[in-house]
Design a protein around this motif. Structure first.
Motif, PDB file in Angstrom:
ATOM      1  N   ARG A 166      35.835  47.106  35.273  1.00  0.00           N
ATOM      2  CA  ARG A 166      36.350  46.399  34.082  1.00  0.00           C
ATOM      3  C   ARG A 166      37.380  47.256  33.351  1.00  0.00           C
ATOM      4  O   ARG A 166      38.415  46.759  32.906  1.00  0.00           O
ATOM      5  CB  ARG A 166      35.207  46.010  33.144  1.00  0.00           C
ATOM      6  N   GLN A 169      40.624  47.254  35.331  1.00  0.00           N
ATOM      7  CA  GLN A 169      41.304  45.961  35.226  1.00  0.00           C
ATOM      8  C   GLN A 169      41.946  45.783  33.855  1.00  0.00           C
ATOM      9  O   GLN A 169      43.027  45.205  33.755  1.00  0.00           O
ATOM     10  CB  GLN A 169      40.325  44.823  35.538  1.00  0.00           C
ATOM     11  N   ARG A 170      41.313  46.285  32.794  1.00  0.00           N
ATOM     12  CA  ARG A 170      41.929  46.221  31.457  1.00  0.00           C
ATOM     13  C   ARG A 170      43.258  46.972  31.425  1.00  0.00           C
ATOM     14  O   ARG A 170      44.153  46.623  30.666  1.00  0.00           O
ATOM     15  CB  ARG A 170      40.990  46.791  30.394  1.00  0.00           C
TER      16      ARG A 170
END
Length: 188
Positions: A166, A169-170
């Motif tokens: 996560r 991906q941010r």
């Protein structure tokens, strides 16, 4: 011992698509980043061990589950011709949250090619997670790659490490390949 395959993702990022500059990120209160220095090599190794010893990656890469293994790995990384000092950082406490200078996170960088950097071993101590240090270390490493002319960055992550995925991906990383790493795992 049993042979196990760990599914991992290779993730990539075009550095010109990063959403923020390092100077735009807030350093969490009570922490600071230290740039690479050979005098910090054991501190990098010790926090690498503290960050990974209880995580799945210590099964994928057994050296991460041993303090001496982490020290050997840090010496090996720092002595490589493709080592990128400007992409290698240590996060430490700056006073308010504990002993000043206590290491709590690390990241290293290597060149895959003259235009592509590879993030290595981004780790944050379990007691210091969820305050933004992982993102800060990642951003500093990516800025370090840009400073030496890289246009791309890559990393590998074990699929079960969903928090790390996560985070990546941010920052704009996308999955470019699925890999399988074989490892001997001892079950209790």
């Amino acid at each position: 011992m049993a042979v196990t395959y760990f599914k991992r993702y290779r993730m990539e990022l075009r550095l010109d698509r990063m959403p923020l500059e390092l100077s735009e990120l807030q350093i969490p209160v009570g922490y600071e980043l230290l740039p690479w220095s050979p005098q910090l090599i054991n501190r990098h190794a010790d926090i690498k061990y503290a960050s990974f010893r209880s995580e799945i990656d210590s099964h994928v890469f057994p050296c991460l589950g041993e303090q001496e293994g982490c020290r050997h790995l840090m010496r090996e990384i720092a002595n490589r011709k493709d080592f990128v000092p400007s992409a290698t950082w240590l996060a430490v406490r700056s006073g308010d949250l504990g002993v000043r200078g206590e290491a709590c996170g690390t990241v290293q960088g290597l060149l895959v090619s003259p235009r592509e950097g590879a993030i290595q071993n981004l780790g944050v101590h379990p007691d210091c997670r969820d305050v933004g240090l992982g993102g800060l270390l990642l951003r500093a490493a990516l800025e370090g790659f840009r400073s030496v002319g890289c246009r791309y960055a890559q990393l590998e992550v074990t699929v079960q490490n969903t928090a790390a995925i996560r985070l990546y991906q941010r920052f704009g990383f996308t999955i470019s390949e699925t890999l399988f790493k074989i490892a001997d795992v001892q079950y209790a």
